[in-house]
Design an enzyme around this catalytic site. Structure first.
Site, PDB file in Angstrom:
ATOM      1  N   HIS A  95       7.058 -12.313  38.183  1.00  0.00           N
ATOM      2  CA  HIS A  95       5.916 -11.416  38.007  1.00  0.00           C
ATOM      3  C   HIS A  95       5.707 -10.649  39.301  1.00  0.00           C
ATOM      4  O   HIS A  95       5.873 -11.192  40.382  1.00  0.00           O
ATOM      5  CB  HIS A  95       4.648 -12.220  37.667  1.00  0.00           C
ATOM      6  CG  HIS A  95       3.571 -11.385  37.060  1.00  0.00           C
ATOM      7  ND1 HIS A  95       2.711 -10.636  37.822  1.00  0.00           N
ATOM      8  CD2 HIS A  95       3.236 -11.170  35.765  1.00  0.00           C
ATOM      9  CE1 HIS A  95       1.888  -9.994  37.008  1.00  0.00           C
ATOM     10  NE2 HIS A  95       2.180 -10.284  35.763  1.00  0.00           N
ATOM     11  N   ASP A 140       4.302 -14.227  29.089  1.00  0.00           N
ATOM     12  CA  ASP A 140       5.186 -13.969  27.961  1.00  0.00           C
ATOM     13  C   ASP A 140       6.106 -15.125  27.633  1.00  0.00           C
ATOM     14  O   ASP A 140       6.730 -15.136  26.574  1.00  0.00           O
ATOM     15  CB  ASP A 140       6.043 -12.723  28.250  1.00  0.00           C
ATOM     16  CG  ASP A 140       5.213 -11.464  28.168  1.00  0.00           C
ATOM     17  OD1 ASP A 140       4.314 -11.426  27.313  1.00  0.00           O
ATOM     18  OD2 ASP A 140       5.470 -10.538  28.949  1.00  0.00           O
TER      19      ASP A 140
END
Ligand code: ACO
Length: 435
Positions: A312, A369
């Site tokens: 991320h 996700d």
């Protein structure tokens, strides 16, 4: 609508000198003590701009909506920890919180819910819009186009009341648009919303029901979906939210700005990642479940394979949303069955990655996700609808940012600069002289 957030708390200053020109730049601090050099005067004083491809080091605005500490794995909406909101609130409550700035009172929430259910229907002419698109269209661009097209039904002069009305209508109609885009893609007749159902249940019924057979919503599934929407509701200046703010900065209307945000979210490195996670897990399963071989490929610099759902831009520790979803994933699969093999593979990948020097040294941890796709899959959401669900969840966040921008009297049209690397000036060459 949203409270005024633009303060300029100057805490310190930095002196900079370049080619004999000096400038003193203020250092501003946010409410969580994060600091930034305010470079507004840099170019006019020294001729310099800053260069930050990908904006990893650039603060684009003051914002009072969401706080993230990526190093510590903290996410808060309007100061409230995501863990508490996930456990105790509902999606519509969170939507109000993000847009209005405070948790709603009981009567405010009841009125808001009432308003939302009253505006779930689409103008009947919008049905023709869906039928004009190809049958195999991905629902994400269909949603982006439908939201853009909604602007043609709301053409009043923009004032504060109009912005509020439009925000309510967008939140109310988004599940209908999403479900209709799916129904269109599978050639089934659309279902009209039912206003006696809560937000997530209404969407699930429009997705899975048919005129011949109603769909009875499992409360565990509806709760899991509501939770997913809460976890996706905002994430400060990510790619799609920055897009919404960028488009909104030109004073484009909310529909146009949200439509652009949906398009940005569609990309595989952003909202499209949960679809890629499921495709990755299914590919590993189809090849016999060899997790180690896949991990070798994900680490190989000559191979473009990535461990999707890992890494991320902001979180350099465990994404707090992934931790919540991992638990929910087990609950949902325990209830509805299915997808358990994919969950096993996901857990195995995570276990290996959390011990592997490649992932540890790069601070690559599961992001939101990684587990959301497994839940969607378990509750029967088709893979091409995953990102659409992300968009339903992110909508209040986009609206809150758009409102914040609009309520800031000092906001300007966004217009970054560049370092030009093309040819220097050269004379035009006549066509007949060119080879
Ligand atoms: N698998 C393998 N290696 C990875 C991964 C991954 N998922 N993510 C990053 N790396 C490696 C890169 O190859 C790079 O290695 P290097 O330093 O040896 O060159 C290093 O880690 C840093 O990666 P960057 O791509 O520079 O990190 P950045 O912050 O730009 O990208 C991103 C973040 C796009 C999320 C990236 O980690 C990624 O592609 N992850 C997979 C896609 C994904 O899950 N996206 C969802 C993000 S969450 C969201 O949008 C809601």
């Amino acid at each position: 609508m949203a409270p005024e957030t633009r303060t300029k708390p100057i805490q310190d200053q930095i002196d900079l000198e370049f080619e004999g020109k000096r400038v003193t730049l203020p250092v501003v601090k946010g409410s969580e003590a994060e600091a930034a050099i305010d470079i507004a005067k840099l170019r006019s004083s020294t001729g310099l701009i800053t260069l930050d491809p990908g904006y990893g080091n650039t603060g684009s605005c003051y914002s009072g909506i969401t706080f993230i500490d990526g190093e510590k794995g903290i996410l808060r909406y309007r100061g409230y920890p995501i863990e508490q909101l996930a456990e105790r609130s509902s999606f519509l409550e969170v939507a109000w919180l993000l847009i209005q700035g405070e948790l709603p009172s009981q009567s405010q929430l009841a009125n808001f819910q009432q308003l939302i259910v009253r505006h779930t229907m689409l103008h009947e002419d919008m049905r023709r819009f869906f039928t004009a698109l190809p049958k195999d269209a991905h629902p994400m661009p269909v949603c982006a186009a439908a939201i853009g097209a909604l602007a043609t039904f709301y053409q009043r002069q923009e004032d504060e009341q109009f912005r509020h009305d439009v925000a309510v209508r967008l939140i109310a109609k988004m599940p209908t648009i999403a479900a209709w885009s799916y129904k269109h893609s599978i050639g089934q007749p659309v279902l009209y919303p039912r206003n006696d159902l809560p937000y997530a249940s209404n969407f699930l019924r429009m997705m899975f029901g048919t005129p011949c057979e109603d769909y009875v919503v499992d409360p565990v599934v509806a709760k899991a979906l509501d939770l997913l929407l809460i976890l996706h509701a905002d994430h400060e200046q990510n790619c799609s939210t920055s897009t919404v703010r960028m488009v909104g900065s030109s004073r484009a209307n909310l529909f146009a700005s949200i439509s652009a945000g949906i398009s940005a979210l569609w990309g595989p490195l952003h909202g499209g990642a949960n679809q890629e996670v499921i495709e990755m897990l299914e590919a590993i399963e189809a090849e016999g479940g060899n997790v180690d071989r896949f991990m070798q490929r994900a680490k190989d610099k000559n191979d473009t394979t990535r461990l999707m759902g890992f890494g991320h831009r902001v979180y350099k520790s465990y994404d707090p949303r992934a931790a919540i979803l991992k638990r929910t994933c087990k609950e949902v699969i325990g209830r509805v069955g299915g997808s358990s093999r994919l969950l096993e593979i996901a857990i195995k990948l995570e276990e290996i990655a959390l011990r592997d020097e490649y992932f540890v040294s790069r601070k690559l941890y599961p992001n939101v996700d990684f587990y959301s796709g497994v839940i969607y899959k378990a509750i029967g959401i088709p893979v091409n609808m995953f990102t659409v669900l992300f968009a339903i969840g992110r909508l209040p966040g986009w609206i809150a940012h758009w409102m914040e921008l609009r309520n800031d009297p000092a906001s300007k049209i966004n217009r970054p600069r560049q370092i030009y690397t093309g040819p220097k000036e050269r004379p035009y060459v006549a066509l007949e002289a060119r080879r």
